[in-house]
Design a protein around this motif. Structure first.
Motif, PDB file in Angstrom:
ATOM      1  N   GLY A 124       0.798  -1.229   0.000  1.00 56.84           N
ATOM      2  CA  GLY A 124       0.000   0.000   0.000  1.00 56.84           C
ATOM      3  C   GLY A 124       0.824   1.269   0.000  1.00 56.84           C
ATOM      4  O   GLY A 124       0.286   2.360  -0.226  1.00 56.84           O
ATOM      5  N   ASP A 125       2.137   1.152   0.251  1.00 56.53           N
ATOM      6  CA  ASP A 125       2.999   2.336   0.210  1.00 56.53           C
ATOM      7  C   ASP A 125       3.060   2.910  -1.207  1.00 56.53           C
ATOM      8  O   ASP A 125       2.980   2.169  -2.195  1.00 56.53           O
ATOM      9  N   LEU A 126       3.211   4.227  -1.286  1.00 58.84           N
ATOM     10  CA  LEU A 126       3.465   4.898  -2.552  1.00 58.84           C
ATOM     11  C   LEU A 126       4.941   5.276  -2.604  1.00 58.84           C
ATOM     12  O   LEU A 126       5.461   5.871  -1.656  1.00 58.84           O
ATOM     13  N   ILE A 177      -0.400  12.831   2.541  1.00 56.95           N
ATOM     14  CA  ILE A 177      -0.249  11.448   2.091  1.00 56.95           C
ATOM     15  C   ILE A 177       1.227  11.069   2.196  1.00 56.95           C
ATOM     16  O   ILE A 177       2.066  11.656   1.518  1.00 56.95           O
ATOM     17  N   ILE A 232       3.013   1.939  -6.783  1.00 56.61           N
ATOM     18  CA  ILE A 232       2.246   1.480  -5.629  1.00 56.61           C
ATOM     19  C   ILE A 232       2.811   0.115  -5.254  1.00 56.61           C
ATOM     20  O   ILE A 232       2.894  -0.787  -6.092  1.00 56.61           O
ATOM     21  N   THR A 234       2.534  -3.278  -4.103  1.00 56.68           N
ATOM     22  CA  THR A 234       1.384  -4.175  -4.038  1.00 56.68           C
ATOM     23  C   THR A 234       1.707  -5.526  -3.400  1.00 56.68           C
ATOM     24  O   THR A 234       0.800  -6.326  -3.136  1.00 56.68           O
ATOM     25  N   GLU A 256      -6.765  -0.658  -3.542  1.00 56.27           N
ATOM     26  CA  GLU A 256      -6.859  -0.111  -2.192  1.00 56.27           C
ATOM     27  C   GLU A 256      -6.116   1.222  -2.075  1.00 56.27           C
ATOM     28  O   GLU A 256      -6.571   2.157  -1.405  1.00 56.27           O
ATOM     29  N   ALA A 257      -4.962   1.296  -2.742  1.00 57.28           N
ATOM     30  CA  ALA A 257      -4.118   2.499  -2.635  1.00 57.28           C
ATOM     31  C   ALA A 257      -4.443   3.541  -3.703  1.00 57.28           C
ATOM     32  O   ALA A 257      -3.959   4.674  -3.629  1.00 57.28           O
ATOM     33  N   GLU A 258      -5.284   3.176  -4.669  1.00 61.51           N
ATOM     34  CA  GLU A 258      -5.541   4.017  -5.831  1.00 61.51           C
ATOM     35  C   GLU A 258      -6.047   5.429  -5.507  1.00 61.51           C
ATOM     36  O   GLU A 258      -5.616   6.399  -6.147  1.00 61.51           O
ATOM     37  N   LYS A 260      -5.293   7.459  -3.107  1.00 58.76           N
ATOM     38  CA  LYS A 260      -4.148   8.301  -2.738  1.00 58.76           C
ATOM     39  C   LYS A 260      -3.302   8.626  -3.969  1.00 58.76           C
ATOM     40  O   LYS A 260      -2.853   9.761  -4.155  1.00 58.76           O
TER      41      LYS A 260
END
Length: 272
Positions: A124-126, A177, A232, A234, A256-258, A260
């Motif tokens: 989930g990290d960017l 974020i 992202i 994943t 899920e992270a999209e 952000k």
């Protein structure tokens, strides 16, 4: 300037279908197609209809060019990209980048779903891409150099614009974020990496690994397009022995992270 015939035909078709004046190009990675909801859409063109254009074959890639506007900026987004592992030549993977250049794009925002190699990352990290390692991929500039786009030996010392990286960090901070920074290691796929390969990539300086992006960035830099890239995370590569990775899990984590990711890209387009 002498433009290859296949590119001329593709651009001529697009201009007949829509008369775009675009500044920013966006490439959406696996599971990140919802970003198109942020676009005030003016025209959609299926890849199937464009002469010589490749076609997306992977789940999570819809396969169309979307022209429109975000925050007063004219953009073209690729909803679906191409990969070497689909059987395309490296130059075919990056074919749309030259289309974007001929349509007026000067800045490219590129995204992907990637495996985390840095042990400090979590799903989930960017990760803002600060650099990449491309030795495990085929260079799309091999062969006759297209002088109309750039030099025979392009400089790759700054593939990702430092100015855009700074802007990306600033908008992420404004949006509250958290973002990571790191090096993207490009591989061919379609297999996920072995445990030994993840460890090797980590030792070589990679923070994330994926099957896209680097070939597109090489062609963009060759053409003088400024690039901002973001991954992202994943899945986690260096993980417990019993855990495995599936493409469905990658798509789920990306989805899920999209939100952000979309917020940062939308704000960055506005800041450019």
């Amino acid at each position: 300037m002498q433009i290859p015939e296949n590119l001329e035909q593709a651009v001529a078709f697009i201009k007949r279908a829509h008369t775009p004046t675009v500044q920013v190009g966006v490439i959406l990675g696996s599971g990140l197609g919802n970003f198109v909801n942020e676009i005030n859409v003016e025209k959609e063109i299926s890849y199937n209809d464009i002469p010589h254009f490749p076609v997306s074959t992977v789940k999570g890639h819809s396969g169309k060019l979307i022209f429109g506007e975000i925050a007063g900026k004219k953009i073209v987004a690729m909803a679906g990209r191409f990969h070497f592992y689909e059987g395309y030549a490296a130059a075919e993977v990056a074919f749309p980048i030259r289309i974007m250049k001929l349509l007026g794009v000067h800045t490219l925002l590129i995204s992907n779903a990637a495996g985390g190699v840095n042990t400090g990352f979590k799903v989930g990290d960017l990760m803002i891409i600060t650099d990449h390692i491309s030795f495990a991929t085929v260079n799309p500039l091999i062969g006759k150099n297209e002088e109309a786009f750039g030099p025979r030996f392009p400089d790759m010392s700054e593939p990702y614009s430092k100015d855009l990286i700074q802007k990306g960090k600033e908008v992420a901070k404004q949006l509250n974020i958290p973002v990571k920074e790191g090096v993207y290691f490009g591989v061919t796929g379609p297999t996920f990496e072995t445990r030994a390969e993840y460890k090797m990539i980590n030792l070589l300086g990679g923070d994330a690994v994926g099957m896209s992006t680097v070939q597109e960035v090489m062609v963009a830099v060759h053409a003088g397009i400024k690039v901002f890239g973001m991954s992202i995370i994943t899945d986690i590569g260096i993980r417990e022995e019993e855990n495995t990775i599936t493409h469905e899990e990658v798509l789920h984590a990306a989805a899920e992270a999209e939100p952000k990711f979309s917020a940062i890209f939308k704000a960055l387009v506005k800041a450019i």
